[in-house]
Motif scaffolding. Structure first.
Motif, short mmCIF file in Angstrom:
data_model
loop_
_atom_site.label_atom_id
_atom_site.label_comp_id
_atom_site.label_asym_id
_atom_site.label_seq_id
_atom_site.Cartn_x
_atom_site.Cartn_y
_atom_site.Cartn_z
N PRO A 112 68.10 43.91 41.18
CA PRO A 112 66.69 43.62 40.96
C PRO A 112 65.85 44.90 40.81
CG PRO A 112 67.19 43.42 43.28
CD PRO A 112 68.49 43.70 42.57
N VAL A 113 64.78 44.77 40.05
CA VAL A 113 63.73 45.77 40.02
C VAL A 113 62.51 45.06 40.60
CG1 VAL A 113 62.25 47.19 38.57
CG2 VAL A 113 64.68 46.93 37.99
N GLN A 114 61.97 45.63 41.66
CA GLN A 114 60.85 44.98 42.33
C GLN A 114 59.57 45.17 41.53
OE1 GLN A 114 58.81 46.04 46.28
NE2 GLN A 114 60.47 44.63 46.83
N CYS A 115 58.96 44.07 41.19
CA CYS A 115 57.68 44.09 40.49
C CYS A 115 56.55 44.19 41.51
CB CYS A 115 57.53 42.82 39.65
SG CYS A 115 55.91 42.58 38.93
N TYR A 116 56.66 43.43 42.61
CA TYR A 116 55.58 43.40 43.59
C TYR A 116 56.10 42.92 44.94
CZ TYR A 116 50.69 43.32 45.02
OH TYR A 116 49.50 43.59 45.63
N ASN A 117 55.47 43.37 46.02
CA ASN A 117 55.80 42.93 47.37
C ASN A 117 54.50 42.48 48.04
OD1 ASN A 117 57.00 42.49 49.86
ND2 ASN A 117 56.89 44.62 50.46
N ARG A 118 54.43 41.22 48.42
CA ARG A 118 53.23 40.67 49.07
C ARG A 118 53.53 40.43 50.53
NH1 ARG A 118 47.86 38.78 47.47
NH2 ARG A 118 47.15 37.58 49.26
N THR A 119 52.64 40.86 51.43
CA THR A 119 52.88 40.69 52.86
C THR A 119 52.03 39.59 53.47
OG1 THR A 119 51.28 42.43 53.33
CG2 THR A 119 53.60 43.08 53.21
N ASP A 120 50.80 39.42 53.01
CA ASP A 120 49.92 38.42 53.63
C ASP A 120 49.95 37.10 52.85
OD1 ASP A 120 48.66 39.80 51.55
OD2 ASP A 120 46.67 39.34 52.31
N THR A 121 49.25 36.10 53.38
CA THR A 121 49.25 34.74 52.83
C THR A 121 48.23 34.60 51.72
OG1 THR A 121 49.85 33.93 55.02
CG2 THR A 121 49.02 32.31 53.47
N LEU A 122 48.59 33.84 50.68
CA LEU A 122 47.62 33.45 49.66
C LEU A 122 46.80 32.28 50.20
CD1 LEU A 122 49.58 35.10 47.81
CD2 LEU A 122 49.05 33.46 46.04
N SER A 125 45.09 26.92 47.15
CA SER A 125 44.89 26.85 45.69
C SER A 125 44.55 28.19 45.06
CB SER A 125 43.79 25.85 45.32
OG SER A 125 44.20 24.56 45.62
N GLU A 126 44.77 29.28 45.78
CA GLU A 126 44.45 30.60 45.26
C GLU A 126 45.42 30.99 44.15
OE1 GLU A 126 43.58 35.17 46.82
OE2 GLU A 126 44.48 33.72 48.20
N THR A 127 44.88 31.57 43.09
CA THR A 127 45.68 32.10 41.99
C THR A 127 45.51 33.60 41.99
OG1 THR A 127 45.45 30.08 40.68
CG2 THR A 127 46.03 32.09 39.50
N VAL A 128 46.63 34.33 42.07
CA VAL A 128 46.60 35.79 42.14
C VAL A 128 47.45 36.36 41.03
CG1 VAL A 128 47.12 37.81 43.56
CG2 VAL A 128 46.23 35.75 44.63
N GLN A 129 46.92 37.38 40.37
CA GLN A 129 47.66 38.09 39.33
C GLN A 129 48.23 39.37 39.94
OE1 GLN A 129 45.67 38.39 35.61
NE2 GLN A 129 47.04 39.95 34.79
N PHE A 130 49.57 39.44 39.98
CA PHE A 130 50.26 40.59 40.53
C PHE A 130 50.70 41.49 39.40
CE2 PHE A 130 50.96 37.04 43.45
CZ PHE A 130 50.47 37.59 44.63
N LYS A 131 50.24 42.72 39.41
CA LYS A 131 50.58 43.69 38.37
C LYS A 131 51.81 44.45 38.80
CE LYS A 131 48.10 46.37 35.15
NZ LYS A 131 48.50 45.34 34.28
N CYS A 132 52.82 44.45 37.94
CA CYS A 132 54.02 45.24 38.23
C CYS A 132 53.63 46.72 38.27
CB CYS A 132 55.09 45.02 37.16
SG CYS A 132 55.73 43.34 37.11
N ARG A 133 54.33 47.48 39.09
CA ARG A 133 54.02 48.92 39.21
C ARG A 133 54.07 49.61 37.86
NH1 ARG A 133 57.46 48.07 43.88
NH2 ARG A 133 56.10 47.91 45.68
N SER A 134 54.99 49.21 37.03
CA SER A 134 55.08 49.64 35.64
C SER A 134 55.77 48.49 34.91
CB SER A 134 55.88 50.95 35.51
OG SER A 134 57.21 50.75 35.95
N PRO A 135 55.60 48.38 33.60
CA PRO A 135 56.28 47.28 32.90
C PRO A 135 57.79 47.31 33.16
CG PRO A 135 54.70 48.34 31.47
CD PRO A 135 54.79 49.19 32.70
N VAL A 136 58.33 46.15 33.48
CA VAL A 136 59.75 46.02 33.81
C VAL A 136 60.41 45.18 32.73
CG1 VAL A 136 61.36 45.15 35.54
CG2 VAL A 136 59.17 46.08 36.26
N ILE A 137 61.57 45.62 32.23
CA ILE A 137 62.32 44.83 31.25
C ILE A 137 63.26 43.90 32.01
CG2 ILE A 137 64.02 44.86 29.39
CD1 ILE A 137 62.86 47.49 28.47
#
Length: 190
Positions: A112-122, A125-137
């Motif tokens: 795996p290449v990690q795009c994002y790591n979330r620790t807290d709760t959403l 009905s929350e919608t969150v856009q997680f930006k990868c640290r850099s574009p991942v193929i």
């Protein structure tokens, strides 16, 4: 005489940003580590409907959900919509978004290449856009919980959108030295 019977509501979530990125996960095949019931199947995460959700089963202590994009993409962002049913929204916490070029199910060398790591709760009905640290193929995108509160802490996802652009398939330099699983299983799992 016509009679009003009811309304079936569906929210279609195909996103375009500046005309360059699109939701490459929409209606693609999905799978997950376990399924809570027949109404919470993996495909609910990519059907465009934020009212029907995926839920893993109680007791699954390493829950994950994954989509096969059926092609290689430069993945820039992943948008996740959380549950809003009773207190079930509180289950979406402590997760990673990982991208693979090869299917990690049955392919030991899939890394795996990690795009994002979330620790807290959403939130509900929350919608969150997680930006990868850099574009991942990659071709496979997996959401995996890494911290479980107890056996009654399932992974819940109402919608997962993967924003990306088409990429060329990666080449694997060591593919001639690795024995293919085709000879053993009759199918190439990598």
């Amino acid at each position: 005489m016509m009679k009003y019977v009811g309304v079936w509501m569906m929210t279609l979530c195909v996103v375009r940003l500046n005309g360059t990125f699109s939701n490459v996960a929409f209606q693609k095949p999905a799978t997950m580590s376990s399924v809570f019931d027949a109404n919470t199947i993996p495909s609910r995460g990519v059907d465009g409907n934020t009212y029907l959700c995926t839920v893993t089963n109680y007791g699954d202590m390493e829950p994950w959900w994954m989509v096969d994009l059926h092609g290689y993409f430069h993945i820039h962002d992943v948008i996740i919509t959380n549950y809003d049913y009773l207190n079930w929204w509180r289950y979406l916490h402590s997760f990673t978004i990982d991208v693979f070029t090869e299917n990690p199910i049955g392919c030991a060398r899939a890394t795996p290449v990690q795009c994002y790591n979330r620790t807290d709760t959403l939130g509900p009905s929350e919608t969150v856009q997680f930006k990868c640290r850099s574009p991942v193929i990659g071709r496979f995108v997996r959401v995996k919980k890494w911290k479980m509160v107890d056996p009654y802490d399932p992974l819940t996802l109402c919608e997962v959108q993967v924003l990306g652009t088409k990429a060329t398939a990666p080449t694997f330099k060591d593919s001639t030295t690795i024995t293919s699983s085709w000879d053993y299983y009759g199918v190439d799992l990598c």
